[in-house]
Design a protein around this motif. Sequence first.
Motif, PDB file in Angstrom:
ATOM      1  N   ALA A 200       0.810  -1.210   0.000  1.00  0.00           N
ATOM      2  CA  ALA A 200       0.000   0.000   0.000  1.00  0.00           C
ATOM      3  C   ALA A 200       0.847   1.265   0.000  1.00  0.00           C
ATOM      4  O   ALA A 200       0.310   2.363  -0.178  1.00  0.00           O
ATOM      5  CB  ALA A 200      -0.927   0.008   1.213  1.00  0.00           C
ATOM      6  N   SER A 201       2.160   1.127   0.195  1.00  0.00           N
ATOM      7  CA  SER A 201       3.033   2.308   0.264  1.00  0.00           C
ATOM      8  C   SER A 201       3.520   2.759  -1.105  1.00  0.00           C
ATOM      9  O   SER A 201       4.252   3.744  -1.206  1.00  0.00           O
ATOM     10  CB  SER A 201       4.249   1.998   1.144  1.00  0.00           C
ATOM     11  N   PHE A 202       3.146   2.050  -2.166  1.00  0.00           N
ATOM     12  CA  PHE A 202       3.644   2.411  -3.490  1.00  0.00           C
ATOM     13  C   PHE A 202       3.209   3.817  -3.897  1.00  0.00           C
ATOM     14  O   PHE A 202       3.891   4.493  -4.662  1.00  0.00           O
ATOM     15  CB  PHE A 202       3.190   1.396  -4.530  1.00  0.00           C
TER      16      PHE A 202
ATOM     17  N   ILE B 154       7.167  10.752   6.214  1.00  0.00           N
ATOM     18  CA  ILE B 154       6.654  10.395   7.543  1.00  0.00           C
ATOM     19  C   ILE B 154       5.889   9.084   7.481  1.00  0.00           C
ATOM     20  O   ILE B 154       6.022   8.219   8.365  1.00  0.00           O
ATOM     21  CB  ILE B 154       5.771  11.527   8.095  1.00  0.00           C
ATOM     22  N   TRP B 155       5.069   8.903   6.450  1.00  0.00           N
ATOM     23  CA  TRP B 155       4.320   7.656   6.289  1.00  0.00           C
ATOM     24  C   TRP B 155       5.286   6.477   6.155  1.00  0.00           C
ATOM     25  O   TRP B 155       5.118   5.451   6.814  1.00  0.00           O
ATOM     26  CB  TRP B 155       3.428   7.745   5.054  1.00  0.00           C
TER      27      TRP B 155
ATOM     28  N   LEU C  88      16.707  10.036   5.418  1.00  0.00           N
ATOM     29  CA  LEU C  88      15.686  10.648   6.262  1.00  0.00           C
ATOM     30  C   LEU C  88      14.690   9.607   6.763  1.00  0.00           C
ATOM     31  O   LEU C  88      14.305   9.608   7.938  1.00  0.00           O
ATOM     32  CB  LEU C  88      14.958  11.749   5.482  1.00  0.00           C
ATOM     33  N   ARG C  89      14.270   8.735   5.870  1.00  0.00           N
ATOM     34  CA  ARG C  89      13.285   7.711   6.251  1.00  0.00           C
ATOM     35  C   ARG C  89      13.818   6.812   7.357  1.00  0.00           C
ATOM     36  O   ARG C  89      13.173   6.627   8.406  1.00  0.00           O
ATOM     37  CB  ARG C  89      12.929   6.870   5.027  1.00  0.00           C
ATOM     38  N   TYR C  90      14.978   6.239   7.144  1.00  0.00           N
ATOM     39  CA  TYR C  90      15.501   5.281   8.118  1.00  0.00           C
ATOM     40  C   TYR C  90      16.004   5.970   9.385  1.00  0.00           C
ATOM     41  O   TYR C  90      15.913   5.400  10.485  1.00  0.00           O
ATOM     42  CB  TYR C  90      16.605   4.442   7.480  1.00  0.00           C
TER      43      TYR C  90
END
Length: 360
Positions: free
Chosen positions: A21-23, A221-222, A40-42
């Motif tokens: 669902a993150s695509f 953020i998601w 940034l994400r990790y």
Amino acid sequence: MNVTSPRGPLLAAFACVLVGASFTANSVLGDYPYAGGQALRYGLAALLLLPLVHRAGEPRPLATLRLLTGRQWGRLALLAAVGMVGFNLAVLTAERSAEPAVPGVFVGCAPIVVAVLVPLLEGRRPTRPVLYAAALVAAGAFTVQGWGRTDLAGILCSVGALAGEVGFAVLAVPVLRPLGPKLLSATVCALAAAESALLGLVLDGGGFLRVPTGDETLALIWQAAVVTVIGFVCWYMGIQRIGAERATLFSGLIPVSAALTAPLVGTGSYGLAQAAGSCLVGLGVAIGSGVLGRRGGHRADGSAAGVEDHPGHRSGGVVHRDVTAAGQPDQPGAGHGVLSPDALAARQEPVAATPGDDHR
């Protein structure tokens, strides 16, 4: 531990559905520098995981990490480089010369590779029900996505993505035992953030980071809070309960989830082929993961064994043992929720020493 209990399969399934669902978020970040976005994400995910990795009365996470051997640290660094940074880079590079379905089809073959590789590493033969189920899952993933235009570079990068997907499960098993799902997730996220930043500096210099737009900020953020923090913890808790072979079957739900959510954002359609492929994936997952259950009192095979750690000493030894007989209930402890500091909900047996990587 009981493979017929729904908890382990549900955790693995939920993690893969989140990834699929993150695509949509991935498409929003198409113009953001790759390495900077991953850093940034990790990095954010590692910070969010910090409050979850320690509970009063247990060794502090830093004390546990200090007990890891150099070989275990090397495995963690390789897990972050191959299963996280490398996987995302391979998919992104593949899509420059191939349609997105191509790397998706290769990644959909991960259950077959894991169903063969894990038993060989453990000195036993592949389990035929799991192997047959993996073939069904791979066929279903192919049916959902189809095939697309590509060239040699796209195929090679897609093979790299497959290696990353396999490594994300297989490389984690020996270090999942001493660390547990949450400390493992926090550690590899911190390593992946550092590796992404280093990669960005090498490739783009100081331009690997920029201030994200509003939509890019929400997407980051998601990905950090939901896909990485919740998804990774659920994924490794699933492996902890049902083993890497069965947990990897659920990666077939990634294209199914992507196909189901694509019409909601106007980026695709869900037709007869997607429905047929989804049924194949569901059948394979149900057969191979033990969701359908087994009648009688015989024990499940060793491939279903999960990973257990010492209940009060995360750096202590662990037991990799067979599951309980079908029909026996799980015995979760109090407060062992998905995001509680102690993720293990099965019976635990301490041993004297921390096992090394040679247990694989």
